[in-house]
Design a protein around this motif. Structure first.
Motif, PDB file in Angstrom:
ATOM      1  N   ALA A 169       0.840  -1.208   0.000  1.00 25.65           N
ATOM      2  CA  ALA A 169       0.000   0.000   0.000  1.00 25.65           C
ATOM      3  C   ALA A 169       0.870   1.252   0.000  1.00 25.65           C
ATOM      4  CB  ALA A 169      -0.935  -0.008   1.208  1.00 25.65           C
ATOM      5  N   LEU A 170       1.935   1.258   0.793  1.00 25.41           N
ATOM      6  CA  LEU A 170       2.842   2.403   0.819  1.00 25.41           C
ATOM      7  C   LEU A 170       3.580   2.552  -0.508  1.00 25.41           C
ATOM      8  CD1 LEU A 170       4.298   2.022   4.416  1.00 25.41           C
ATOM      9  CD2 LEU A 170       2.753   3.816   3.604  1.00 25.41           C
ATOM     10  N   GLU A 211      13.809  -0.477   5.812  1.00 24.03           N
ATOM     11  CA  GLU A 211      14.689  -1.214   6.717  1.00 24.03           C
ATOM     12  C   GLU A 211      13.827  -2.263   7.404  1.00 24.03           C
ATOM     13  OE1 GLU A 211      18.098  -2.401   8.219  1.00 24.03           O
ATOM     14  OE2 GLU A 211      18.024  -0.568   7.030  1.00 24.03           O
ATOM     15  N   CYS A 212      14.243  -3.508   7.313  1.00 23.37           N
ATOM     16  CA  CYS A 212      13.487  -4.597   7.939  1.00 23.37           C
ATOM     17  C   CYS A 212      14.191  -5.034   9.216  1.00 23.37           C
ATOM     18  CB  CYS A 212      13.366  -5.780   6.987  1.00 23.37           C
ATOM     19  SG  CYS A 212      12.421  -5.408   5.501  1.00 23.37           S
ATOM     20  N   LEU A 249       7.086   9.504  -0.985  1.00 29.38           N
ATOM     21  CA  LEU A 249       6.951   9.239   0.443  1.00 29.38           C
ATOM     22  C   LEU A 249       8.075   9.981   1.147  1.00 29.38           C
ATOM     23  CD1 LEU A 249       5.483   7.549   2.667  1.00 29.38           C
ATOM     24  CD2 LEU A 249       7.249   5.836   2.328  1.00 29.38           C
ATOM     25  N   ASP A 250       7.722  10.926   1.989  1.00 27.78           N
ATOM     26  CA  ASP A 250       8.731  11.653   2.752  1.00 27.78           C
ATOM     27  C   ASP A 250       9.048  10.850   3.999  1.00 27.78           C
ATOM     28  OD1 ASP A 250       8.775  13.729   0.950  1.00 27.78           O
ATOM     29  OD2 ASP A 250       7.225  14.862   1.995  1.00 27.78           O
ATOM     30  N   GLY A 251      10.115  10.124   3.950  1.00 27.58           N
ATOM     31  CA  GLY A 251      10.480   9.326   5.112  1.00 27.58           C
ATOM     32  C   GLY A 251      11.064   7.999   4.700  1.00 27.58           C
ATOM     33  N   HIS A 252      11.247   7.182   5.673  1.00 30.71           N
ATOM     34  CA  HIS A 252      11.896   5.891   5.517  1.00 30.71           C
ATOM     35  C   HIS A 252      10.993   4.862   6.180  1.00 30.71           C
ATOM     36  CE1 HIS A 252      15.622   3.653   4.711  1.00 30.71           C
ATOM     37  NE2 HIS A 252      15.331   2.964   5.800  1.00 30.71           N
TER      38      HIS A 252
END
Length: 112
Positions: free
Chosen positions: A19-20, A52-53, A26-29
Motif C-alpha cells: 500500500a505504501l 529497513e526490515c 513518500l517523505d520518510g523511511h
C-alpha cells in the motif's frame, strides 16, 4: 505473541508495504518489523521506497551474543536504553492549549 502466526503477521506487513509502495512519493523511511527472517528479501523486493526490515528475535539474539562476548557492551546499552534517572511528568497546562508544539518548546527552557 497474540496467537497470530509469523506467516500471517508478515503477510500483514507485506500488504502494508504494498500500500505504501502505491504512493508516488513518500517523505520518510519505512521500517518494517518481521517475524520471519526469510521474508526480509520479499519485503525489500516489493517496496518502491527505502525500507529497513527488523526481525526482532534475530536482532535480540545477536545482541545477547555480542553482550556475552563484550562485557562492557551490556553496560553501554543499559546506559543508553535504560530508564534510571529518567522521569516523565504528565500534567494539564491550560495556558498551553491552542499553542503549537514549537511554541510550547520555547516556553520550557530545560525540558527535553
Amino acid at each position: 505473541d497474540n496467537g497470530v502466526s509469523a506467516a500471517e503477521s508478515d503477510a500483514v506487513v507485506m500488504r502494508t508495504v504494498l500500500a505504501l509502495s502505491a504512493l508516488e512519493t513518500l517523505d520518510g523511511h519505512i521500517v518494517a518489523e518481521l517475524r520471519d527472517l526469510d521474508d526480509v528479501d520479499h519485503i525489500q523486493l516489493i517496496s518502491r521506497h527505502p525500507i529497513e526490515c527488523v526481525v526482532a528475535h534475530d536482532f535480540i539474539g545477536r545482541l545477547m551474543i555480542q553482550c556475552a562476548r563484550q562485557r562492557d557492551l551490556a553496560s553501554v546499552l543499559d546506559t543508553l536504553l535504560g530508564f534510571d534517572d529518567d522521569e516523565i511528568y504528565i500534567e494539564q497546562w491550560e495556558q498551553l492549549e491552542g499553542l503549537t508544539f514549537a511554541q510550547v518548546t520555547r516556553i520550557f527552557d530545560f525540558a527535553i
